[in-house]
Design a protein around this motif. Structure first.
Motif, PDB file in Angstrom:
ATOM      1  N   GLN A 107       0.821  -1.217   0.000  1.00 38.91           N
ATOM      2  CA  GLN A 107       0.000   0.000   0.000  1.00 38.91           C
ATOM      3  C   GLN A 107       0.856   1.269   0.000  1.00 38.91           C
ATOM      4  O   GLN A 107       0.681   2.184   0.791  1.00 38.91           O
ATOM      5  CB  GLN A 107      -0.952  -0.003   1.194  1.00 38.91           C
ATOM      6  N   ASN A 108       1.855   1.285  -0.897  1.00 41.77           N
ATOM      7  CA  ASN A 108       2.767   2.423  -1.075  1.00 41.77           C
ATOM      8  C   ASN A 108       3.614   2.699   0.153  1.00 41.77           C
ATOM      9  O   ASN A 108       4.121   3.812   0.324  1.00 41.77           O
ATOM     10  CB  ASN A 108       1.987   3.688  -1.458  1.00 41.77           C
ATOM     11  N   MET A 109       3.801   1.697   0.999  1.00 41.97           N
ATOM     12  CA  MET A 109       4.652   1.874   2.173  1.00 41.97           C
ATOM     13  C   MET A 109       5.960   1.105   2.047  1.00 41.97           C
ATOM     14  O   MET A 109       6.900   1.377   2.784  1.00 41.97           O
ATOM     15  CB  MET A 109       3.913   1.423   3.438  1.00 41.97           C
ATOM     16  N   SER A 110       6.028   0.126   1.129  1.00 48.89           N
ATOM     17  CA  SER A 110       7.212  -0.719   1.012  1.00 48.89           C
ATOM     18  C   SER A 110       7.796  -0.632  -0.387  1.00 48.89           C
ATOM     19  O   SER A 110       7.062  -0.559  -1.369  1.00 48.89           O
ATOM     20  CB  SER A 110       6.859  -2.181   1.328  1.00 48.89           C
ATOM     21  N   PHE A 111       9.121  -0.645  -0.447  1.00 48.10           N
ATOM     22  CA  PHE A 111       9.814  -0.684  -1.723  1.00 48.10           C
ATOM     23  C   PHE A 111      10.000  -2.139  -2.152  1.00 48.10           C
ATOM     24  O   PHE A 111      10.403  -2.983  -1.354  1.00 48.10           O
ATOM     25  CB  PHE A 111      11.179  -0.001  -1.616  1.00 48.10           C
ATOM     26  N   ARG A 112       9.690  -2.421  -3.411  1.00 46.50           N
ATOM     27  CA  ARG A 112       9.846  -3.766  -3.970  1.00 46.50           C
ATOM     28  C   ARG A 112      10.533  -3.658  -5.326  1.00 46.50           C
ATOM     29  O   ARG A 112      10.528  -2.604  -5.971  1.00 46.50           O
ATOM     30  CB  ARG A 112       8.486  -4.446  -4.152  1.00 46.50           C
ATOM     31  N   PRO A 413      12.456   2.344   7.769  1.00 47.29           N
ATOM     32  CA  PRO A 413      13.909   2.133   7.614  1.00 47.29           C
ATOM     33  C   PRO A 413      14.470   2.646   6.310  1.00 47.29           C
ATOM     34  O   PRO A 413      15.647   2.980   6.240  1.00 47.29           O
ATOM     35  CB  PRO A 413      14.068   0.608   7.750  1.00 47.29           C
ATOM     36  N   TRP A 414      13.659   2.709   5.238  1.00 50.06           N
ATOM     37  CA  TRP A 414      14.187   3.189   3.970  1.00 50.06           C
ATOM     38  C   TRP A 414      14.236   4.722   3.916  1.00 50.06           C
ATOM     39  O   TRP A 414      14.704   5.282   2.942  1.00 50.06           O
ATOM     40  CB  TRP A 414      13.356   2.651   2.810  1.00 50.06           C
ATOM     41  N   LEU A 415      13.760   5.391   4.974  1.00 55.38           N
ATOM     42  CA  LEU A 415      13.806   6.848   5.011  1.00 55.38           C
ATOM     43  C   LEU A 415      14.676   7.388   6.144  1.00 55.38           C
ATOM     44  O   LEU A 415      15.372   8.385   5.960  1.00 55.38           O
ATOM     45  CB  LEU A 415      12.389   7.424   5.159  1.00 55.38           C
TER      46      LEU A 415
END
Length: 677
Positions: A107-112, A413-415
């Protein structure tokens, strides 16, 4: 507006609500304009009409199946989405994009990766009503005017085309939207609105080339690049005001120009400090003219020639402090980060897996001890790190500067480890290492942290369109081993250097070199029945280990010990005289300023060691020893000389006949080193 005027006009001449459609030149002008490429045509739309068109153009996003089979229109649209997302490198994490599927983990919260996104969207579909791809960068994208003829056209974002309007938005934070606010803006937010208004104001009625903001930005840039004095700046603005028509918005002087631009930037405080780093001329000491510790004067003595003319006194040394509160408030003022600031409490936790500091025991322990703070998920958790560097290292000048950086851990964590979310809070001036006096420069930050804990600050959350009282807490520090001593107050030199064992250390002094060694200190951490504990040959010879590891001490125990020793903070009078004799009998060197934080003693972890430095040092030593690098190997004459006094290594003993030491089995010879290279 005629087609010819539109054709020749520049996008920057239009207001923030202007969007343009990319259409084929033949469709627009009936083939009369014979030029290559596409024609850019500006069309003014109301935002509601624009959103309605966007929705109608992308209905394919929610029409996946026909008779249980994915339809071709959906697959084609999905590829268009993938290609667009991959073209926006600013919104990617390496080669990964945010997955917009309706799975609760995404839902646009995780990078894949791209293949995973393609599979997820095909399986779960898009999140509802996601017609504008803002999390893939559409809200800040500019349409490429050089698209190939016949390519599929689409509507650009609602991002203002005015360059200086965009500059204000970037200063305010991505997707900062003043139109979506329900509550009246507070004075801090009003500064941004003034900047947005200035971005659209014409210099005079009918002026299309510059706005008020664009002019002052250009003037300030010229002043900086050409070292223009304030007097010359005032003369230029005065001349411009005389030339342009009446009813203009040209600023009168440098002061009014700087005042207009001040709302864009974040505040910075320049604080005078003692030349020897003893104190800050700040707070109650702001009016002193000499150091209360060493009596060094605060200001430089002006030359006799300039003594009468010089009005401003120049301090010997200054530090820079960047207040933390405005930076934290800006995270909630932006749609791009406001929702992510609650990620730490909303993300799905997998038992036994730690993907983020919020999954750690220290974080959960803090929540249990301070439930009132944890109840508001928008309260900010912070980490602090510092290290020294030589800004003039290549020139050979010795100058050590220490930046202090604060990071909000609320973000995913990615930010939270991205450069833009690492806030420079303090810049400690050189030229010398501050060592134990680092606490002197931390005073403004600690005072602000105490205010954020005790009182909080009124903050506007754009994601919920409401004000709330934001509080903040410092969870821990991160540093290398020498900086650990400066932050914690525990000495990292000598036999008691281990911050875990402390006075229970098993370190010993080497006979020939006089250095401290912690070899064979680790066996006490093994299980009681481990065979290594009884091994007399592989470690120190003829030694078994029966002791147990030291108990982890709580913050209350450590603070009680420091207070019982009578240690003082370096900001207190007679601290050097009082702490000096105490330091000779224990490992503590000072009363750290971090104990002023009311929650610091209850933290499960207060200081962390930066693994990167430790790994690098270990690798360098092992690598240089194995390759037998001259001057860098640890397998030296002195180490061999005393090796067999502590360990049973007969194969490495000195050959009495030749007087030389044999080559160790772990070192490479010349031929092996050449092969390795």
């Amino acid at each position: 507006m005629g087609h010819s005027n539109v054709w020749n006009s520049h996008p920057k001449n239009y207001g923030p609500d202007a969007v343009f459609l990319v259409v084929n030149r033949d469709n627009l002008l009936g083939g009369k304009r014979k030029q290559r490429g596409l024609t850019r045509v500006w069309v003014y739309w109301l935002k509601t009409i624009l959103r309605g068109k966007m929705s109608s153009d992308r209905q394919w996003m929610y029409k996946r199946f026909m008779n249980g089979i994915l339809i071709q229109e959906f697959l084609n649209g999905l590829e268009t989405f993938i290609n667009f997302a991959c073209s926006q490198s600013r919104w990617m994490d390496g080669d990964k994009i945010k997955c917009p599927c309706n799975n609760r983990k995404c839902q646009n919260m995780s990078f894949r990766d791209v293949n995973t996104v393609r599979y997820h969207v095909a399986k779960y579909g898009f999140v509802p009503n996601y017609f504008v791809w803002i999390y893939q960068g559409e809200s800040t994208m500019a349409v490429d005017s050089d698209q190939n003829e016949g390519s599929e056209s689409y509507v650009c974002s609602e991002e203002p085309s005015n360059t200086y309007h965009r500059m204000v938005n970037e200063a305010a934070g991505a997707d900062f939207n003043m139109d979506d606010m329900d509550e009246p803006p507070n004075p801090e937010a009003q500064k941004f609105y003034d900047m947005l208004k200035a971005a659209d104001n014409e210099l005079w009625p009918g002026c299309k080339t510059h706005s008020q903001l664009s002019l002052v930005a250009r003037l300030m840039s010229m002043k900086s690049e050409n070292h223009m004095s304030e007097k010359l700046f005032d003369q230029v603005t005065k001349l411009m005001k005389e030339i342009v028509p009446d009813n203009n918005l040209v600023t009168d002087n440098f002061y009014s120009t700087k005042k207009l631009l001040r709302g864009m930037g974040l505040p910075v405080e320049k604080i005078d400090c003692c030349f020897n780093g003893c104190m800050l001329y700040w707070g109650a000491d702001s009016d002193l003219i000499s150091c209360k510790f060493c009596d060094h004067p605060r200001f430089k003595k002006p030359p006799r020639v300039a003594e009468k003319r010089q009005k401003t006194k120049v301090a010997y040394k200054k530090m820079y402090y960047f207040p933390l509160i405005p930076r934290l408030q800006r995270l909630y003022a932006s749609n791009a980060t406001a929702h992510d600031m609650k990620w730490h409490s909303e993300h799905e936790v997998e038992q036994g897996v730690m993907r983020h500091p919020s999954d750690s025991l220290a974080w959960k322990h803090f929540n249990q001890i301070h439930p009132d703070f944890a109840a508001e998920s928008r309260n900010v958790r912070l980490g602090l790190c510092t290290d020294g560097f030589q800004p003039f290292g290549q020139s050979g000048q010795q100058y050590s500067t220490w930046p202090v950086i604060v990071t909000p851990y609320n973000l995913p964590p990615w930010l939270c480890m991205k450069e833009q979310y690492m806030f420079l809070s303090i810049l400690v001036p050189g030229p010398k290492n501050p060592k134990d006096k680092l606490d002197v420069f931390l005073q403004p930050l600690i005072a602000e942290l105490n205010h954020l804990w005790d009182v909080g600050v009124n903050t506007y959350d754009i994601s919920k369109k409401q004000n709330f009282m934001m509080r903040a807490a410092l969870m821990w520090t991160v540093s290398d081993f020498p900086a650990y001593s400066m932050l914690s107050g525990w000495s990292t030199a000598g036999r008691l250097a281990c911050p875990y064992c402390m006075d229970k250390s098993d370190a010993f002094t080497l006979k020939f070199s006089g250095k401290q060694s912690w070899f064979d200190n680790h066996r006490k951490f093994l299980p009681a029945n481990h065979p290594f504990r009884r091994n007399r040959t592989a470690f120190r010879k003829n030694k078994t280990v029966t002791t147990v590891p030291p108990v982890v001490r709580s913050g209350d125990d450590i603070l009680t010990e420091i207070q019982s020793l009578g240690l003082k903070k370096v900001t207190e009078m007679d601290a050097t005289r009082t702490n000096g004799p105490i330091c000779r009998t224990c490992g503590w060197r000072k009363h750290s300023i971090f104990w002023d934080l009311p929650y610091w003693r209850s933290n499960l972890i207060r200081h962390n060691l930066d693994v990167m430095h430790i790994e690098k040092n270990v690798f360098d030593n092992v690598f240089n020893t194995v390759l037998n690098v001259d001057g860098k190997t640890k397998d030296t004459f002195k180490s061999r000389q005393e090796l067999n006094d502590y360990c049973r290594r007969p194969e490495l003993k000195r050959n009495e006949a030749t007087g030389k030491y044999p080559k160790a089995c772990y070192t490479l010879d010349k031929k092996a080193r050449q092969t390795f290279q």
